[in-house]
Design an enzyme around this catalytic site. Structure first.
Site, PDB file in Angstrom:
ATOM      1  N   ASP A 170       1.048  -1.180   0.124  1.00 49.41           N
ATOM      2  CA  ASP A 170      -0.109  -0.097  -0.016  1.00 49.41           C
ATOM      3  C   ASP A 170       0.830   1.305   0.040  1.00 49.41           C
ATOM      4  O   ASP A 170       1.659   1.458   1.037  1.00 49.41           O
ATOM      5  CB  ASP A 170      -0.898   0.052   1.329  1.00 49.41           C
ATOM      6  CG  ASP A 170      -1.817   1.007   1.154  1.00 49.41           C
ATOM      7  OD1 ASP A 170      -1.888   1.984   0.474  1.00 49.41           O
ATOM      8  OD2 ASP A 170      -3.026   0.978   1.923  1.00 49.41           O
ATOM      9  N   HIS A 201      -3.123  -0.282  -2.473  1.00 49.92           N
ATOM     10  CA  HIS A 201      -4.200   0.355  -2.189  1.00 49.92           C
ATOM     11  C   HIS A 201      -5.225   0.376  -3.315  1.00 49.92           C
ATOM     12  O   HIS A 201      -4.920   0.499  -4.422  1.00 49.92           O
ATOM     13  CB  HIS A 201      -3.945   1.901  -2.003  1.00 49.92           C
ATOM     14  CG  HIS A 201      -4.783   2.605  -1.045  1.00 49.92           C
ATOM     15  ND1 HIS A 201      -4.804   2.635   0.386  1.00 49.92           N
ATOM     16  CD2 HIS A 201      -6.035   3.419  -1.666  1.00 49.92           C
ATOM     17  CE1 HIS A 201      -5.869   3.576   0.539  1.00 49.92           C
ATOM     18  NE2 HIS A 201      -6.229   3.875  -0.397  1.00 49.92           N
TER      19      HIS A 201
END
Length: 232
Positions: A170, A201
């Site tokens: 992420d 993400h």
């Protein structure tokens, strides 16, 4: 069936817009679907419809209703991504929890609904954590929640089940932040954490370039099983 609705905010602040999807048959429970920073866009409405197809009443509140009501953005368009980050900067998460509390009350007023859960994405993933620490929500799930590592001091207040999906690559949540989340929450009896190696993400977005099909299917299956267990 889905429709645009409004429901009463807390403290007589007004009416919160939202998108409500209602099952055709009996209602198992209700689920609040908290969007990313892109508003109640087609992807979020689709998630609501999927929950309704599974027998859950699903409500996606317009989290930016105070300053950008009705905004719908596409994360694959750079200018709209930049606009979304601007709204993120304006958003007050403490008031956001109040709005979720209003949504919980609204849903519990429906005849036949005894339990309410919440699933959130990105900013909504952070709100899933905050909802678990600050409200009596029956169960919460957060996908790639941001800034949770800054709020771990609230974890003692988690009284009902919480599950977090954490993509290890992420770009908005550092490895250090992920390590802090694991250190604080792995021992918590009410919390389940799932890592997704190499995913970034937004991997469970319903549409667009960010989606990873295999990762999204795994996370969504885990979420369905989690809600089936704790909501019915």
């Amino acid at each position: 069936m889905g429709e645009n609705i409004t429901f009463a905010a807390m403290h007589d602040e007004g009416e919160i817009p939202g998108y409500l999807a209602v099952p055709e048959g009996p209602i198992r429970a209700a689920i609040i679907v908290v969007p990313e920073i892109f508003g109640v866009n087609p992807g979020i409405r689709h998630k609501c419809k999927v929950w309704a197809d599974l027998g859950y009443m699903a409500l996606a509140p317009d989290i930016f209703w105070r300053f950008a009501p009705g905004v719908e953005l596409d994360p694959d368009v750079p200018e709209q991504m930049e606009e979304a980050f601007g709204y993120f900067g304006q958003y007050d998460p403490d008031k956001g929890v109040q709005d979720i509390e209003a949504a919980i009350r609204f849903l519990r007023d429906y005849e036949g609904i005894s339990k309410v859960g919440l699933v959130g994405f990105c900013l909504g993933g952070r709100m899933a954590y905050m909802t678990a620490t600050r409200t009596d929500i029956d169960a919460s799930v957060g996908y790639y929640g941001v800034m949770i590592d800054q709020m771990l001091g609230e974890s003692h207040a988690i009284a009902n089940p919480l599950m977090l999906h954490i993509p290890t690559a992420d770009h908005l949540v550092s490895a250090e932040a992920q390590a802090a989340i694991h250190a604080a929450l792995d021992p918590h009896p009410k919390v389940t954490l799932h890592d997704y190696a190499g995913l970034d993400h937004g991997f469970a977005a319903e549409m667009g370039k960010r989606r990873d099909e295999q990762g999204a299917e795994l996370a969504d299956r885990r979420t369905r099983d989690f809600f089936a267990r704790y909501l019915g």
